[in-house]
Design a protein around this motif. Sequence first.
Motif, mmCIF file in Angstrom:
data_model
loop_
_atom_site.group_PDB
_atom_site.id
_atom_site.type_symbol
_atom_site.label_atom_id
_atom_site.label_comp_id
_atom_site.label_asym_id
_atom_site.label_seq_id
_atom_site.Cartn_x
_atom_site.Cartn_y
_atom_site.Cartn_z
ATOM 1 N N LYS A 1 -6.760 10.824 13.189
ATOM 2 C CA LYS A 1 -8.493 11.884 13.037
ATOM 3 C C LYS A 1 -9.379 10.598 11.652
ATOM 4 C CE LYS A 1 -6.453 15.851 15.831
ATOM 5 N NZ LYS A 1 -6.171 17.286 14.832
ATOM 6 N N HIS A 2 -8.301 10.572 10.887
ATOM 7 C CA HIS A 2 -8.873 9.295 9.277
ATOM 8 C C HIS A 2 -9.380 8.647 9.650
ATOM 9 C CE1 HIS A 2 -9.097 14.040 8.292
ATOM 10 N NE2 HIS A 2 -7.700 14.068 8.083
ATOM 11 N N LEU A 3 -9.217 7.667 11.143
ATOM 12 C CA LEU A 3 -9.194 6.271 10.692
ATOM 13 C C LEU A 3 -10.169 6.090 10.849
ATOM 14 C CD1 LEU A 3 -7.410 3.992 11.724
ATOM 15 C CD2 LEU A 3 -7.979 3.907 14.097
ATOM 16 N N GLU A 4 -11.318 6.604 11.487
ATOM 17 C CA GLU A 4 -12.797 5.786 11.311
ATOM 18 C C GLU A 4 -13.348 5.522 10.066
ATOM 19 O OE1 GLU A 4 -13.586 4.484 14.211
ATOM 20 O OE2 GLU A 4 -13.191 4.747 15.064
ATOM 21 N N GLU A 5 -12.873 6.784 9.176
ATOM 22 C CA GLU A 5 -12.790 7.143 7.866
ATOM 23 C C GLU A 5 -12.675 6.127 7.185
ATOM 24 O OE1 GLU A 5 -11.930 10.985 7.486
ATOM 25 O OE2 GLU A 5 -13.029 11.883 8.730
ATOM 26 N N ALA A 6 -11.363 5.671 7.232
ATOM 27 C CA ALA A 6 -10.679 4.505 6.666
ATOM 28 C C ALA A 6 -11.369 3.414 6.738
ATOM 29 C CB ALA A 6 -8.969 4.572 7.061
ATOM 30 N N ASP B 1 -6.410 -0.139 -0.717
ATOM 31 C CA ASP B 1 -6.645 1.371 -0.565
ATOM 32 C C ASP B 1 -6.279 1.604 1.207
ATOM 33 O OD1 ASP B 1 -7.051 1.573 -2.856
ATOM 34 O OD2 ASP B 1 -9.471 1.890 -2.459
ATOM 35 N N LEU B 2 -6.977 1.183 2.234
ATOM 36 C CA LEU B 2 -6.885 1.281 3.595
ATOM 37 C C LEU B 2 -4.866 0.966 4.107
ATOM 38 C CD1 LEU B 2 -7.336 1.784 6.573
ATOM 39 C CD2 LEU B 2 -7.189 -0.569 6.431
ATOM 40 N N ALA B 3 -4.199 -0.009 3.317
ATOM 41 C CA ALA B 3 -2.631 -0.461 3.568
ATOM 42 C C ALA B 3 -2.114 0.803 2.827
ATOM 43 C CB ALA B 3 -2.871 -1.302 2.516
ATOM 44 N N ALA B 4 -2.660 1.381 1.588
ATOM 45 C CA ALA B 4 -1.379 2.569 1.205
ATOM 46 C C ALA B 4 -2.227 3.875 1.411
ATOM 47 C CB ALA B 4 -2.202 2.879 -0.404
ATOM 48 N N TRP B 5 -2.679 3.535 2.202
ATOM 49 C CA TRP B 5 -3.336 5.169 3.337
ATOM 50 C C TRP B 5 -2.571 5.195 4.219
ATOM 51 C CZ3 TRP B 5 -5.881 6.027 7.241
ATOM 52 C CH2 TRP B 5 -5.538 7.235 8.192
ATOM 53 N N LEU B 6 -2.765 4.069 5.160
ATOM 54 C CA LEU B 6 -2.415 4.037 6.317
ATOM 55 C C LEU B 6 -0.241 4.304 6.201
ATOM 56 C CD1 LEU B 6 -2.417 3.817 9.169
ATOM 57 C CD2 LEU B 6 -3.184 1.300 9.457
ATOM 58 N N ARG C 1 -5.917 -6.173 8.049
ATOM 59 C CA ARG C 1 -5.181 -7.401 8.424
ATOM 60 C C ARG C 1 -3.144 -7.433 8.325
ATOM 61 N NH1 ARG C 1 -7.299 -7.471 2.881
ATOM 62 N NH2 ARG C 1 -5.328 -7.960 0.888
ATOM 63 N N LYS C 2 -2.800 -6.150 7.698
ATOM 64 C CA LYS C 2 -1.643 -5.746 7.402
ATOM 65 C C LYS C 2 -1.746 -5.191 8.341
ATOM 66 C CE LYS C 2 2.034 -3.678 4.790
ATOM 67 N NZ LYS C 2 2.262 -2.812 3.579
ATOM 68 N N PRO C 3 -1.413 -3.925 8.984
ATOM 69 C CA PRO C 3 -1.805 -3.516 10.320
ATOM 70 C C PRO C 3 -1.531 -4.597 11.739
ATOM 71 C CG PRO C 3 -3.123 -2.813 9.917
ATOM 72 C CD PRO C 3 -2.511 -3.312 8.314
ATOM 73 N N GLY D 1 -1.210 13.231 8.319
ATOM 74 C CA GLY D 1 -2.908 13.423 7.647
ATOM 75 C C GLY D 1 -3.593 14.170 6.501
ATOM 76 N N GLU D 2 -3.090 13.319 5.873
ATOM 77 C CA GLU D 2 -4.046 13.357 4.507
ATOM 78 C C GLU D 2 -5.375 12.448 4.107
ATOM 79 O OE1 GLU D 2 -1.500 11.941 1.220
ATOM 80 O OE2 GLU D 2 -0.781 13.147 1.391
ATOM 81 N N PRO D 3 -6.818 13.035 4.541
ATOM 82 C CA PRO D 3 -7.331 12.431 4.314
ATOM 83 C C PRO D 3 -7.422 11.685 4.289
ATOM 84 C CG PRO D 3 -7.990 14.179 3.401
ATOM 85 C CD PRO D 3 -6.537 14.593 4.157
ATOM 86 N N PHE D 4 -8.385 10.249 4.086
ATOM 87 C CA PHE D 4 -9.111 8.351 3.311
ATOM 88 C C PHE D 4 -9.495 9.547 2.107
ATOM 89 C CE2 PHE D 4 -10.456 4.714 2.096
ATOM 90 C CZ PHE D 4 -9.687 3.925 2.500
ATOM 91 N N HIS D 5 -8.333 8.914 0.922
ATOM 92 C CA HIS D 5 -9.017 9.022 -0.289
ATOM 93 C C HIS D 5 -10.367 8.373 -0.790
ATOM 94 C CE1 HIS D 5 -8.250 5.882 -2.612
ATOM 95 N NE2 HIS D 5 -7.052 5.335 -1.597
#
Length: 327
Positions: free
Chosen positions: A283-288, A295-300, A93-95, A307-311
Motif C-alpha cells: 500500500k506504501h510502495l508507490e510512495e517509496a 532509505d528505500l532498502a531500509a524501509w523495504l 536495485r537490491k530487491p 505496515g509502516e509508511p515510508f518515512h
Amino acid sequence: AEHSNPEHGSQNLSFAPAMMTLGGVLSPLVVYSCLVAGASYNYTWRFAFGLGALISMFSLVLRAVTLKDSDRFQTAKAERSIKRSSKLLWKFRKPLVGTAGAWFFYDLVDYGLGLYSAKISAQTTGSGVQAASLDTLIFAIMALPGSLAAPWFVPYVGPKNACLTGFTCMASLYLVIVMFYNVLPSWLFITLYGLQLTSDEIGPSTATFVIPGQIFPTSIRATAHGISAACGKLGAVVGIYGVGFLTDSIGVRWMLLVVSGLTAAAILWTYFWIPHYNCRTLKHLEEAMLGGARDLAAWLYGGGARGEPFHSLATPGLVRSSGISMS
C-alpha cells in the motif's frame, strides 16, 4: 498484480504457475499416449511439438483479445521515460538483484532436472522409454497438489516464506535420495522425486513469479519482472547443460548432491536478498519512489512489512524535489 488490490494480488498471480503445471501434465500425457498407441518415436515427438505450437498460438490470440492493461499502468506509461525508469531501477536495485538471483537459482535446478526427468528415471529404475515417459507423467501429476495449493499457501505464509519452505524441502529430499540411493526401491525413488516437485510448485515455482510482480512500483514493474525472468532463463540454460553433463559424467546420485548444494545456495540468496512484505507494504510502495535507495532498502527490508509508511514522506522538500504529485 495491476488489476488486484494488495490483499489478493499474490493469490491472483499464483494461479498463473498453477496453470503451467497443468500444461506440464498434458505434455508427458501426450507422449505416453502416443507410445502406448504404437506410434514411432519420430511421429511422437513431431505430434507433441505440433500440438504444443497450436496451444501456444491459441494462447497468443487469447492474450491479445481478452487481456487489457490496467488504468494504473496506462497512467504510469504516459509519465514514463527511459531516464526515469533507469533511475527507479537503480533505486530498487537490491530487491531486483534478489528477485533475479532467486529466479536464476530456481530455473537452474527446475529446468535442469525437468528436461532430464525421463533420463533420470530410466537410469535409476532401469526402465525403457515408454516406462520412463510414464514415470515423467507420474512426476507431473505429483506436482499438481503443490501448484493447486500455492494460491492459498503463498498468501497465507508470505511469498518469501513460501520460497524458503519450498527450497528447504527440495534440498532435504535431494539429500535423502543421495544418502539412500543404492537401496531405494523404484517406487520409493519415484515418490521422493515427486514430493520434491510438490515442494517446488508450492514454494519457489510460484514465489519467484509472484515476488517481482508485486514489490516494484507500477512504472517499472513489468521491466523488473522481465529482467528477473530473463535471469531465470539464463539459469535454465546453465541448468540444462550442467545437469546433462553431470548426469553423464558422475551419475544421477552425485548430480543430485550438486543440485542439493545449489538449492542450499538459493535458500541463502532468498533469505538475504528477498524482503519480507505483505499487503501493508504494498500500500506504501508507490510512495517509496520518493526516497533514496538506502532509505528505500531500509524501509523495504525493515518496517515496510509491519505496515509502516515510508518515512521520507515526512520530508516536504523531498516530495517537492521529486516532481511526483501526491494527489
